[in-house]
Design a protein around this motif. Structure first.
Motif, short mmCIF file in Angstrom:
data_model
loop_
_atom_site.label_atom_id
_atom_site.label_comp_id
_atom_site.label_asym_id
_atom_site.label_seq_id
_atom_site.Cartn_x
_atom_site.Cartn_y
_atom_site.Cartn_z
N PHE A 12 6.73 15.27 49.65
CA PHE A 12 7.78 14.33 49.25
C PHE A 12 8.82 14.22 50.36
CE2 PHE A 12 9.20 18.48 48.00
CZ PHE A 12 10.55 18.50 48.25
N LEU A 23 17.39 10.80 46.52
CA LEU A 23 16.19 10.65 45.70
C LEU A 23 15.02 11.38 46.34
CD1 LEU A 23 16.42 6.79 45.21
CD2 LEU A 23 17.15 8.52 43.58
N LYS A 24 14.17 11.91 45.48
CA LYS A 24 12.89 12.44 45.94
C LYS A 24 11.86 11.33 45.81
CE LYS A 24 13.26 17.32 44.72
NZ LYS A 24 12.78 18.33 43.76
N VAL A 25 11.20 11.04 46.91
CA VAL A 25 10.24 9.93 46.88
C VAL A 25 8.92 10.39 47.50
CG1 VAL A 25 12.05 8.19 47.01
CG2 VAL A 25 10.98 9.03 49.10
N ALA A 26 7.90 9.60 47.27
CA ALA A 26 6.61 9.88 47.89
C ALA A 26 6.74 9.72 49.40
CB ALA A 26 5.56 8.92 47.35
N ASN A 27 6.22 10.66 50.12
CA ASN A 27 6.35 10.63 51.58
C ASN A 27 5.21 9.81 52.18
OD1 ASN A 27 6.79 11.09 54.24
ND2 ASN A 27 6.51 13.30 54.17
N LEU A 28 5.48 8.54 52.41
CA LEU A 28 4.47 7.67 53.01
C LEU A 28 4.62 7.73 54.53
CD1 LEU A 28 4.78 4.61 50.59
CD2 LEU A 28 3.18 6.50 50.48
N VAL A 39 10.35 2.43 48.19
CA VAL A 39 10.00 3.83 48.01
C VAL A 39 9.34 4.00 46.64
CG1 VAL A 39 11.84 4.70 49.45
CG2 VAL A 39 12.24 4.39 47.02
N ILE A 40 8.54 5.04 46.56
CA ILE A 40 7.94 5.38 45.27
C ILE A 40 8.65 6.62 44.77
CG2 ILE A 40 5.84 6.09 44.12
CD1 ILE A 40 4.41 4.50 46.44
N GLU A 41 9.53 6.42 43.83
CA GLU A 41 10.40 7.49 43.38
C GLU A 41 9.63 8.48 42.52
OE1 GLU A 41 14.63 7.84 41.05
OE2 GLU A 41 13.94 5.86 41.70
N MET A 42 10.03 9.74 42.63
CA MET A 42 9.39 10.75 41.80
C MET A 42 10.01 10.72 40.41
SD MET A 42 9.31 14.84 42.17
CE MET A 42 8.71 14.99 43.82
N ASN A 43 9.13 10.78 39.40
CA ASN A 43 9.64 10.87 38.03
C ASN A 43 10.04 12.31 37.78
OD1 ASN A 43 9.35 8.23 37.30
ND2 ASN A 43 7.24 8.50 36.60
N ILE B 56 2.80 12.98 45.30
CA ILE B 56 4.03 12.91 44.51
C ILE B 56 3.71 13.04 43.02
CG2 ILE B 56 4.31 10.43 44.05
CD1 ILE B 56 7.03 12.40 45.65
N GLU B 60 5.04 15.71 40.33
CA GLU B 60 5.52 15.38 38.99
C GLU B 60 4.81 16.23 37.94
OE1 GLU B 60 6.20 10.77 40.16
OE2 GLU B 60 4.93 11.23 38.43
#
Lengths: 340, 252
Positions: A12, A23-28, A39-43, B56, B60
């Motif tokens: 992340f 925010l924590k997001v997917a690390n692209l 960004v793709i946010e972490m749930n 990710i 989760e």
């Protein structure tokens, strides 16, 4: 929204958005310091908790809306059901009036069926009144306007599909009218055509009145008749009585008398051709029937005079003609046919 | 049985520690790749976006896992699959667009080559480098305070109202630079002064003290780029807005 990448981990990245949120997001394949847009946010668990709440609220809203819809539908249908005219009552003096009522006996509409009826209801307000009240007022008004005078007959007829409703209302309304007018007028109930269809007497004339016993008892026009009814149910004696006081006779009895003649007459006619000739054509049948009618009339008297004392009236002769001398008449008919 | 038990322990440990989670994910990369490949129907490499999304999603799964609800790996696999499907659904919106890398025929330039790219200039590279330096410095200062970016991300206010309350405090600090100097010298967040100055409840500020600390550090000298990035959020508020926010903060 722009996001600045602050820290990168394998799974992340942490980004800072323009509102100051971390925010924590997917690390692209991000790079520290880079500015990214999507960004793709972490749930996170916090987010997950809020989501069901929203859904529940929405579900609740749907449920409430559905319940409200059902309730309003129910109300509307109820309203329509009760406001729809359920039955019509025809009140005929000389002015003829149609009164539409709903199931609760509230008057929904009034229409004049003829000129006098229209004149009677002109300017009359029936809204929110019951059938009884409207009847009282209309009758009073027709007395006032001179339509209803002593000795006149009030006819009422009900038009509805509910037989139970009609039965109960015929009695109730007629007695109500009688009470209201202190028995000054005669009240007749006219039943619809389709009831008692088995009796051919009714088929003959629609306006004929059924001799409902309460009518006689309460009007008290014919004490003799009432006595006879009580003492004997025999048809012969009734007919004899009728023949005796024929000048005073009222409509219903005369009607039945005529009809009984007719019944016998039709039997008579229809029996003859059937017995007589099976091979004759239809046209001949008709012709014969026409002929035979005359013949029968001629023949009846001699036959009855043969079998019975001459004092007997028509009714008696019919009975005898049916039972006894049929072969004779058919023979006569045959001979007539041959002559023709 | 023994391995399953170990993974549960690891997951429970990783729940509270993002870096431990990162390690756990590292060791399950083959699993994530396999699940992603199953979902997209072709082999997924670690260069694909789907791989990042799978990671990710795995993260989760670590956060959302609870012992009572069943085994971890099937749960993680479901989350990975759902996340990738979601991602593809989102991407489908862009299906009508043409790619910058596309070219009319093999030899000619791609679209990307032909249009001027404002972001790819040398200036941008210098900018990126400067930003990186700023962030590096910031994280060093944060380390002095014993705070990491992961902590801040976990500590940041999630609710809008809480966020506004925190911003009130931050804005008060910006208006009183003395507080920022005190912060750098004493290495302590001047909570009392912030509570008195901004009328926000002490509890709210305390709960998000790491977040407020980082935001205040960013406001100290030397972080112009990050501050420029945030400028929009902290200056666009009008006074009436802040009044409303104050009321909201008090109610909380």
């Amino acid at each position: 929204m722009k996001y600045m990448v602050m820290e990168c981990h394998k799974s992340f990245a942490i980004v800072l958005d323009e509102d100051g949120n971390f925010l924590k997001v997917a690390n692209l394949r991000y790079q520290v310091g880079q500015t990214v847009y999507d960004v793709i946010e972490m749930n996170t668990s916090d987010n997950e908790e809020t989501i069901p709440k929203v859904i529940n609220l929405r579900k609740l809203a749907y449920a409430v809306a559905a319940m409200a819809a059902c309730f309003s539908l129910f109300l509307i249908s109820n309203f329509l059901l009760y406001s729809k005219p359920y039955a019509s009552m025809y009140l005929t003096i000389n002015p003829s009036v149609r009164i539409d009522v709903d199931k609760e006996d509230r008057v929904k509409n009034i229409e004049g069926e003829n000129e006098d009826g229209k004149a009677l209801i002109d300017g009359y307000r029936f809204q929110n009144k019951t059938l009884d009240a409207v009847l009282d007022e209309l009758l009073d008004k027709s007395v006032e306007m001179g339509y209803l005078t002593t000795g006149k007959t009030i006819r009422i007829r009900f038009d509805t599909k509910d037989d139970v409703w009609r039965m109960s209302h015929e009695e109730a309304i007629s007695s109500h009218i009688r009470n209201h007018l202190q028995d000054q007028f005669e009240v007749e109930i006219i039943k619809p055509d389709d009831s008692d269809a088995s009796e051919s007497a009714l088929e003959q004339s629609n306006t004929i009145v059924i001799p409902v016993t309460p009518t006689f008892e309460e009007t008290g026009l014919h004490p003799t008749n009432r006595d006879n009814d009580e003492y004997s149910d025999d048809a012969n004696e009734n007919i004899d009585d009728d023949a005796d006081d024929s000048p005073d006779d009222d409509v219903p009895d005369v009607g039945t008398d005529d009809d009984s003649d007719d019944i016998d007459g039709t039997n008579h006619e229809s029996n003859n051709p059937d017995d007589r000739n099976d091979d004759s054509t239809f046209d001949e049948h008709i012709d014969n029937r026409d002929d035979n009618e005359d013949d029968d009339e001629r023949n009846q008297n001699p036959v009855s005079s043969e079998s019975r004392p001459p004092a007997n009236d028509d009714g008696q002769s019919d009975y005898s003609a049916e039972a006894n001398p049929q072969p004779q008449t058919s023979l006569d008919a045959d001979s007539n046919y041959g002559d023709n | 049985m023994q391995t399953e038990h170990r993974i549960i322990q690891q997951v429970i440990a990783a729940k509270s520690d993002s870096l431990a989670a990162d390690d756990l994910i590292q060791s399950y990369i083959p699993f994530i790749l396999a699940e992603a490949s199953k979902t997209i129907g072709k082999k997924c490499t670690d260069a694909d976006d789907e791989f990042s999304i799978g990671m990710i999603a795995f993260h989760e799964a670590i956060l959302g896992f609870s012992r009572e609800k069943g085994a971890f790996l099937p749960y993680a696999s479901t989350l990975i699959k759902n996340r990738i499907i979601d991602f593809h659904r989102k991407e489908r919106r862009h299906l009508g667009l043409i790619s910058l890398q596309e070219s009319e025929d093999e030899e000619s330039d791609t679209l990307l080559d032909r249009i001027a790219d404002p972001e790819n200039t040398i200036e941008e590279r210098i900018n990126l480098h400067a930003t990186q330096q700023e962030i590096e410095e910031l994280s060093k200062v944060m380390a002095d305070f014993g705070v990491s970016f992961v902590d801040v991300a976990d500590n940041a206010p999630k609710q809008e109202r809480t966020m506004e309350a925190c911003k009130l405090a931050i804005r008060y600090a910006i208006e009183h630079p003395q507080l920022l100097d005190d912060l750098l010298q004493s290495k302590k967040l001047p909570l009392a002064a912030l509570v008195n100055g901004s009328m926000v409840e002490r509890k709210t500020l305390e709960r998000h003290r790491k977040y407020i600390l980082v935001m205040l550090l960013i406001q100290t000298n030397g972080y112009e780029i990050i501050r420029g990035h945030l400028q929009h959020s902290l200056k666009s508020r009008t006074d009436t807005m802040s009044m409303q926010c104050r009321n909201g903060g008090n109610r909380e």
